[in-house]
Write a protein that holds these residues in place. Structure first.
Motif, PDB file in Angstrom:
ATOM      1  N   VAL A   1       1.096  -1.348   0.039  1.00 38.10           N
ATOM      2  CA  VAL A   1      -0.152  -0.030  -0.145  1.00 38.10           C
ATOM      3  C   VAL A   1       0.972   1.229  -0.148  1.00 38.10           C
ATOM      4  O   VAL A   1       1.847   1.225   0.744  1.00 38.10           O
ATOM      5  CB  VAL A   1      -1.042  -0.101   1.319  1.00 38.10           C
ATOM      6  N   LEU A   2       0.713   2.240  -1.004  1.00 36.51           N
ATOM      7  CA  LEU A   2       1.617   3.258  -1.063  1.00 36.51           C
ATOM      8  C   LEU A   2       0.616   4.696  -0.814  1.00 36.51           C
ATOM      9  O   LEU A   2      -0.608   4.644  -1.304  1.00 36.51           O
ATOM     10  CB  LEU A   2       1.870   3.571  -2.602  1.00 36.51           C
ATOM     11  N   ARG A   3       1.002   5.244   0.112  1.00 32.19           N
ATOM     12  CA  ARG A   3       0.228   6.807   0.337  1.00 32.19           C
ATOM     13  C   ARG A   3       0.879   7.720  -0.220  1.00 32.19           C
ATOM     14  O   ARG A   3       2.140   8.013  -0.091  1.00 32.19           O
ATOM     15  CB  ARG A   3       0.163   6.629   1.888  1.00 32.19           C
ATOM     16  N   THR A   4       0.186   8.408  -1.216  1.00 29.70           N
ATOM     17  CA  THR A   4       0.932   9.585  -1.944  1.00 29.70           C
ATOM     18  C   THR A   4       0.597  10.999  -1.160  1.00 29.70           C
ATOM     19  O   THR A   4      -0.427  11.150  -0.706  1.00 29.70           O
ATOM     20  CB  THR A   4       0.328   9.456  -3.438  1.00 29.70           C
ATOM     21  N   ALA A   5       1.460  11.847  -1.437  1.00 29.46           N
ATOM     22  CA  ALA A   5       1.432  13.268  -0.810  1.00 29.46           C
ATOM     23  C   ALA A   5       0.308  13.860  -1.601  1.00 29.46           C
ATOM     24  O   ALA A   5      -0.290  14.984  -0.786  1.00 29.46           O
ATOM     25  CB  ALA A   5       2.517  13.993  -1.156  1.00 29.46           C
ATOM     26  N   GLU A   6      -0.246  13.693  -2.784  1.00 30.60           N
ATOM     27  CA  GLU A   6      -1.180  14.202  -3.372  1.00 30.60           C
ATOM     28  C   GLU A   6      -2.003  13.288  -4.215  1.00 30.60           C
ATOM     29  O   GLU A   6      -1.472  12.226  -4.632  1.00 30.60           O
ATOM     30  CB  GLU A   6      -1.045  15.472  -4.396  1.00 30.60           C
ATOM     31  N   PRO A   7      -3.320  13.530  -4.428  1.00 26.93           N
ATOM     32  CA  PRO A   7      -4.233  12.490  -5.127  1.00 26.93           C
ATOM     33  C   PRO A   7      -3.729  12.290  -6.604  1.00 26.93           C
ATOM     34  O   PRO A   7      -3.102  13.310  -7.320  1.00 26.93           O
ATOM     35  CB  PRO A   7      -5.531  13.162  -5.160  1.00 26.93           C
ATOM     36  N   VAL A   8      -3.793  10.820  -7.128  1.00 23.85           N
ATOM     37  CA  VAL A   8      -3.212  10.631  -8.508  1.00 23.85           C
ATOM     38  C   VAL A   8      -4.537   9.824  -9.017  1.00 23.85           C
ATOM     39  O   VAL A   8      -5.072   9.079  -8.493  1.00 23.85           O
ATOM     40  CB  VAL A   8      -2.094   9.890  -8.396  1.00 23.85           C
ATOM     41  N   PRO A   9      -4.566  10.236 -10.366  1.00 22.91           N
ATOM     42  CA  PRO A   9      -5.741   9.336 -10.965  1.00 22.91           C
ATOM     43  C   PRO A   9      -5.151   7.970 -11.633  1.00 22.91           C
ATOM     44  O   PRO A   9      -4.168   8.114 -12.291  1.00 22.91           O
ATOM     45  CB  PRO A   9      -6.098  10.170 -12.224  1.00 22.91           C
TER      46      PRO A   9
END
Length: 426
Positions: free
Chosen positions: A379-387
């Motif tokens: 599971v990766l949590r990104t600093a900003e939303p990605v599509p």
């Protein structure tokens, strides 16, 4: 004239004869220039060989010739009257499994080589797992050096049966796995059928490559258009021009189509499609174009223009399968960069859920780490939303790279939502 295109990749262990097999295909299909062939003949004579070393048609770099290994992905182009081929030839050394990921990422078929004297080995099973993970739809097992086991049918059948069982466990249907006895050095069953294997009644390797069904390009999929560059010339001739350049990754687009720009979510309409040769009435997957929109929006490199009816999910928590390609193991809490299309965002590894053992075809829950060449779900949590799209539905927009933020090295190939081979097949 060739009627269609087949993208294929090769994989195998060291010294299985992969370079010789590719060289044989190029040589016997007359896809070699005269000066290249002369150079191979001279080099073969220098090595004291009485016949041309066809592997030299592939191992073109002097350094790798001297080492006797192939160390990069090399793309070869050849054609027959029935079909055109783009072949990604990948190295066999275990430390270059990442090159196999690169070479097979767009392949419609993969040729796995094994030495008839050794049979299915650890690297064979690893490569098959990677190919299954990437969703390569068809496999060919080339049992090479069949001449060195005296063209023994029983030896061939044992290898074919073992590999078929392994491929089935990875999710491959029987009809999508073909096993062929070949001798790349002598030419048995590569281009021409061999009289020395009367017990084999299937196609030669080239016959199979020429006739295997090719999946059509994903023109029918929903539109996916990653923005690579914003064009604003601001000249007297074009004071208000604002175009968005990129390549159509999936689907098609035409003036009048409603689209959504992500991750922001603003809806608009395509007003025009420009190219260097003039405007188009439609652009399809694989075409590089510039889109003009009816609204003046704040769009930048890395944004995604998608079909309004079926857009991807926009999220800051991505569950994905990683093929870990770095020497330093991956652990939970690691800070990385995720490169998805033209967008690069910071991310943290939230958790390691599962590691896949491609040798035993089993999984380990909550592993402490992923080491070089291991495959696992994270599971990766990104600093900003990605599509993002599910890889199995949209290969181009469902894949990404994991990058070391300090050194810029590629750490892993990632597939959004893709199950591990044992859990979902291919």
């Amino acid at each position: 004239m060739a009627t269609d295109l087949l993208r294929l990749a090769t994989a195998g262990s060291v010294d299985d004869g992969k370079s010789t097999l590719v060289g044989r295909l190029l040589y016997d299909t007359k896809s070699v220039l005269a000066d290249q062939l002369d150079a191979v003949h001279r080099a073969s004579v220098d090595k004291g060989l009485s016949t041309p070393d066809l592997s030299l048609l592939v191992d073109g770099l002097r350094s790798e010739r001297e080492q006797g290994i192939t160390i990069d992905v090399a793309y070869r182009y050849f054609a027959t009257p029935r079909r055109t081929f783009v072949l990604a030839d990948t190295p066999g050394h275990v430390q270059y499994t990442r090159n196999t990921v690169t070479g097979a990422s767009t392949a419609q078929l993969a040729i796995l080589l094994v030495d008839a004297r050794k049979g299915v080995v650890e690297q064979t099973r690893r490569h098959a797992a990677v190919l299954g993970l990437l969703g390569v739809p068809r496999l060919v097992l080339a049992v090479n050096k069949i001449d060195l086991v005296d063209y023994d049918e029983a030896t061939f059948e044992v290898i074919a049966k073992e590999f078929a069982a392994h491929a089935a466990a990875l999710g491959y249907a029987r009809e999508n796995v073909t096993t062929i006895p070949v001798s790349a050095l002598v030419g048995d069953n590569v281009v021409d059928a061999s009289e020395r294997t009367p017990w084999y009644v299937g196609p030669t390797l080239l016959e199979h490559l020429e006739t295997v069904p090719v999946e059509p390009d994903p023109h029918e999929a929903p539109l996916r258009f990653p923005v690579q560059y914003v064009i604003r010339p601001r000249t007297a001739e074009h004071p208000d021009y604002r175009g968005y350049a990129g390549q159509v990754a999936a689907g098609s687009v035409a003036p009048g189509d409603e689209v959504v720009v992500l991750p922001g979510g603003t809806r608009t309409t395509v007003s025009r499609i420009d190219t260097a040769d003039g405007p188009l009435t439609e652009a399809t997957a694989g075409m590089s174009v510039t889109l003009l929109l009816t609204d003046d929006l704040d769009i930048s490199r890395g944004d995604l223009v998608a079909g309004a009816q079926d857009p991807p999910v926009v999220t800051d928590e991505v569950t994905a399968t990683l093929a870990w390609l770095a020497d330093k193991p991956l652990v939970a809490g690691a800070r990385v960069l995720v490169k998805h299309g033209a967008r690069t965002v910071a991310a943290i590894v939230g958790e390691l859920r599962t590691r896949f053992d491609e040798q035993r075809l089993s999984t380990v829950d909550n592993p402490e780490s992923l080491s070089l060449n291991e495959i696992g779900q994270v599971v990766l949590r990104t600093a900003e939303p990605v599509p993002v799209d599910d890889y199995r539905t949209h290969g181009r927009t469902g894949a990404f790279l994991v990058i070391d933020p300090a050194e810029g090295n590629t750490l892993a190939a990632g597939l959004v939502g893709a199950p591990l081979p044992l859990l979902g097949g291919s």
